[in-house]
Motif scaffolding. Structure first.
Motif, PDB file in Angstrom:
ATOM      1  N   THR A 282       0.813  -1.223   0.000  1.00  0.00           N
ATOM      2  CA  THR A 282       0.000   0.000   0.000  1.00  0.00           C
ATOM      3  C   THR A 282       0.843   1.268   0.000  1.00  0.00           C
ATOM      4  O   THR A 282       0.299   2.362  -0.122  1.00  0.00           O
ATOM      5  CB  THR A 282      -0.941   0.029   1.218  1.00  0.00           C
ATOM      6  OG1 THR A 282      -0.154   0.053   2.414  1.00  0.00           O
ATOM      7  CG2 THR A 282      -1.871  -1.173   1.219  1.00  0.00           C
ATOM      8  N   GLN A 283       2.178   1.129   0.142  1.00  0.00           N
ATOM      9  CA  GLN A 283       3.086   2.272   0.175  1.00  0.00           C
ATOM     10  C   GLN A 283       2.669   3.261   1.264  1.00  0.00           C
ATOM     11  O   GLN A 283       2.534   4.472   1.020  1.00  0.00           O
ATOM     12  CB  GLN A 283       3.157   2.955  -1.201  1.00  0.00           C
ATOM     13  CG  GLN A 283       3.762   2.091  -2.301  1.00  0.00           C
ATOM     14  CD  GLN A 283       5.252   1.886  -2.115  1.00  0.00           C
ATOM     15  OE1 GLN A 283       6.044   2.810  -2.238  1.00  0.00           O
ATOM     16  NE2 GLN A 283       5.651   0.654  -1.818  1.00  0.00           N
ATOM     17  N   THR A 284       2.463   2.722   2.460  1.00  0.00           N
ATOM     18  CA  THR A 284       2.106   3.561   3.597  1.00  0.00           C
ATOM     19  C   THR A 284       2.997   3.249   4.793  1.00  0.00           C
ATOM     20  O   THR A 284       3.454   2.117   4.972  1.00  0.00           O
ATOM     21  CB  THR A 284       0.635   3.371   4.034  1.00  0.00           C
ATOM     22  OG1 THR A 284       0.415   1.989   4.307  1.00  0.00           O
ATOM     23  CG2 THR A 284      -0.338   3.854   2.981  1.00  0.00           C
ATOM     24  N   LEU A 285       3.234   4.266   5.591  1.00  0.00           N
ATOM     25  CA  LEU A 285       3.916   4.134   6.865  1.00  0.00           C
ATOM     26  C   LEU A 285       2.878   4.472   7.925  1.00  0.00           C
ATOM     27  O   LEU A 285       2.197   5.493   7.826  1.00  0.00           O
ATOM     28  CB  LEU A 285       5.087   5.103   6.945  1.00  0.00           C
ATOM     29  CG  LEU A 285       5.933   5.083   8.228  1.00  0.00           C
ATOM     30  CD1 LEU A 285       7.372   5.487   7.910  1.00  0.00           C
ATOM     31  CD2 LEU A 285       5.375   5.989   9.309  1.00  0.00           C
ATOM     32  N   THR A 286       2.756   3.594   8.915  1.00  0.00           N
ATOM     33  CA  THR A 286       1.820   3.820  10.008  1.00  0.00           C
ATOM     34  C   THR A 286       2.605   3.954  11.294  1.00  0.00           C
ATOM     35  O   THR A 286       3.422   3.092  11.621  1.00  0.00           O
ATOM     36  CB  THR A 286       0.822   2.646  10.131  1.00  0.00           C
ATOM     37  OG1 THR A 286       0.177   2.441   8.873  1.00  0.00           O
ATOM     38  CG2 THR A 286      -0.226   2.939  11.197  1.00  0.00           C
ATOM     39  N   LEU A 287       2.356   5.044  12.003  1.00  0.00           N
ATOM     40  CA  LEU A 287       2.940   5.242  13.330  1.00  0.00           C
ATOM     41  C   LEU A 287       1.866   4.919  14.352  1.00  0.00           C
ATOM     42  O   LEU A 287       0.785   5.509  14.334  1.00  0.00           O
ATOM     43  CB  LEU A 287       3.408   6.684  13.510  1.00  0.00           C
ATOM     44  CG  LEU A 287       3.827   7.069  14.935  1.00  0.00           C
ATOM     45  CD1 LEU A 287       5.038   6.257  15.394  1.00  0.00           C
ATOM     46  CD2 LEU A 287       4.106   8.561  15.019  1.00  0.00           C
ATOM     47  N   PHE A 288       2.165   3.964  15.198  1.00  0.00           N
ATOM     48  CA  PHE A 288       1.302   3.633  16.321  1.00  0.00           C
ATOM     49  C   PHE A 288       1.912   4.339  17.533  1.00  0.00           C
ATOM     50  O   PHE A 288       2.943   3.897  18.046  1.00  0.00           O
ATOM     51  CB  PHE A 288       1.250   2.117  16.541  1.00  0.00           C
ATOM     52  CG  PHE A 288       0.621   1.385  15.391  1.00  0.00           C
ATOM     53  CD1 PHE A 288      -0.749   1.173  15.344  1.00  0.00           C
ATOM     54  CD2 PHE A 288       1.404   0.912  14.343  1.00  0.00           C
ATOM     55  CE1 PHE A 288      -1.335   0.495  14.276  1.00  0.00           C
ATOM     56  CE2 PHE A 288       0.834   0.234  13.269  1.00  0.00           C
ATOM     57  CZ  PHE A 288      -0.541   0.028  13.238  1.00  0.00           C
ATOM     58  N   PRO A 289       1.308   5.450  17.968  1.00  0.00           N
ATOM     59  CA  PRO A 289       1.898   6.236  19.065  1.00  0.00           C
ATOM     60  C   PRO A 289       1.929   5.468  20.381  1.00  0.00           C
ATOM     61  O   PRO A 289       1.215   4.469  20.548  1.00  0.00           O
ATOM     62  CB  PRO A 289       0.970   7.448  19.180  1.00  0.00           C
ATOM     63  CG  PRO A 289       0.148   7.454  17.945  1.00  0.00           C
ATOM     64  CD  PRO A 289       0.089   6.041  17.453  1.00  0.00           C
ATOM     65  N   GLN A 290       2.734   5.967  21.309  1.00  0.00           N
ATOM     66  CA  GLN A 290       2.859   5.334  22.619  1.00  0.00           C
ATOM     67  C   GLN A 290       1.564   5.435  23.402  1.00  0.00           C
ATOM     68  O   GLN A 290       1.196   4.513  24.106  1.00  0.00           O
ATOM     69  CB  GLN A 290       3.990   5.971  23.412  1.00  0.00           C
ATOM     70  CG  GLN A 290       4.227   5.294  24.743  1.00  0.00           C
ATOM     71  CD  GLN A 290       5.528   5.733  25.372  1.00  0.00           C
ATOM     72  OE1 GLN A 290       6.319   6.426  24.754  1.00  0.00           O
ATOM     73  NE2 GLN A 290       5.760   5.332  26.586  1.00  0.00           N
ATOM     74  N   ASP A 291       0.871   6.551  23.256  1.00  0.00           N
ATOM     75  CA  ASP A 291      -0.393   6.697  23.990  1.00  0.00           C
ATOM     76  C   ASP A 291      -1.490   5.937  23.234  1.00  0.00           C
ATOM     77  O   ASP A 291      -1.227   5.218  22.285  1.00  0.00           O
ATOM     78  CB  ASP A 291      -0.749   8.171  24.164  1.00  0.00           C
ATOM     79  CG  ASP A 291      -0.872   8.912  22.839  1.00  0.00           C
ATOM     80  OD1 ASP A 291      -1.131   8.267  21.804  1.00  0.00           O
ATOM     81  OD2 ASP A 291      -0.718  10.141  22.839  1.00  0.00           O
ATOM     82  N   THR A 292      -2.689   6.090  23.636  1.00  0.00           N
ATOM     83  CA  THR A 292      -3.788   5.337  23.024  1.00  0.00           C
ATOM     84  C   THR A 292      -4.446   6.089  21.874  1.00  0.00           C
ATOM     85  O   THR A 292      -5.505   5.690  21.405  1.00  0.00           O
ATOM     86  CB  THR A 292      -4.859   5.006  24.080  1.00  0.00           C
ATOM     87  OG1 THR A 292      -5.307   6.238  24.665  1.00  0.00           O
ATOM     88  CG2 THR A 292      -4.301   4.074  25.140  1.00  0.00           C
ATOM     89  N   SER A 293      -3.800   7.169  21.396  1.00  0.00           N
ATOM     90  CA  SER A 293      -4.383   7.909  20.276  1.00  0.00           C
ATOM     91  C   SER A 293      -4.352   7.052  19.004  1.00  0.00           C
ATOM     92  O   SER A 293      -3.669   6.033  18.924  1.00  0.00           O
ATOM     93  CB  SER A 293      -3.647   9.226  20.056  1.00  0.00           C
ATOM     94  OG  SER A 293      -2.300   8.997  19.728  1.00  0.00           O
ATOM     95  N   SER A 294      -5.105   7.491  18.034  1.00  0.00           N
ATOM     96  CA  SER A 294      -5.230   6.745  16.779  1.00  0.00           C
ATOM     97  C   SER A 294      -3.908   6.690  16.028  1.00  0.00           C
ATOM     98  O   SER A 294      -3.098   7.618  16.115  1.00  0.00           O
ATOM     99  CB  SER A 294      -6.274   7.415  15.886  1.00  0.00           C
ATOM    100  OG  SER A 294      -7.527   7.402  16.517  1.00  0.00           O
ATOM    101  N   PRO A 295      -3.720   5.624  15.254  1.00  0.00           N
ATOM    102  CA  PRO A 295      -2.517   5.541  14.417  1.00  0.00           C
ATOM    103  C   PRO A 295      -2.477   6.696  13.418  1.00  0.00           C
ATOM    104  O   PRO A 295      -3.507   7.236  13.031  1.00  0.00           O
ATOM    105  CB  PRO A 295      -2.679   4.213  13.681  1.00  0.00           C
ATOM    106  CG  PRO A 295      -3.705   3.454  14.428  1.00  0.00           C
ATOM    107  CD  PRO A 295      -4.575   4.454  15.110  1.00  0.00           C
TER     108      PRO A 295
END
Length: 169
Positions: A14-27
């Motif tokens: 998909t040519q995407t980078l996803t950041l999953f933050p340390q807190d519970t906020s959305s990717p």
């Protein structure tokens, strides 16, 4: 319950980078451009290595957007169309560098396949370069505003998974 660890996943399909933050906020999702030659781990292949990595070094904090880097050092130049015409052969590395290190011996770490020794980065690229289309020489290219945003949200040591699909390739 253990504290969540921030992490990055890069999807080559998909040519995407996803950041999953340390807190519970959305990717957070960012478009990227990975290797024109597709996925692969071999030295000098021009491919983007798959598997588990981590950010080993971060370079360029505080530099101006579009700062030009050669060999991980700012050249004193700021990217422009005129500079691109003057040096048409350059593979532009701009704004920030997140240098990746492989974690899987024989796959993306060690002789002939080492992501760190291959100088595999997440880095900025000219805004004229398309995102969502494989065009790099192996690195993960991002828009300059996006790579600066990402840089400001992560730190060395966070895990990075580069995958070819939703399965762990």
């Amino acid at each position: 319950m253990p504290e969540a660890v921030p992490r990055i996943e890069i999807d080559l399909v998909t040519q995407t980078l996803t950041l999953f933050p340390q807190d519970t906020s959305s990717p957070m999702f960012y478009p990227v451009s990975t290797a024109l030659n597709g996925p692969g781990e071999r030295q000098s292949s021009g491919c983007t290595p798959r598997g588990r990595h981590y950010i080993r070094a971060m370079i360029g904090g505080g530099e101006t957007q579009n700062t030009v880097f050669i060999a991980r050092r700012p050249t004193g130049e700021v990217y422009s169309a005129k500079l691109a015409q003057t040096f048409p052969e350059r593979d532009w590395i701009l704004s920030r560098i997140l240098w990746l290190c492989g974690l899987e011996s024989g796959k993306n770490r060690g002789p002939g396949v080492d992501s760190f020794r291959r100088f595999i980065y997440i880095h900025g690229t000219p805004d004229t370069e398309p995102m969502g289309v494989p065009r790099s020489h192996g690195c993960i290219r991002m828009r300059n505003t996006d790579v600066i945003d990402l840089y400001d949200r992560v730190k060395p040591g966070i895990p990075v998974l580069i995958r070819q699909s939703s399965s762990l390739n």
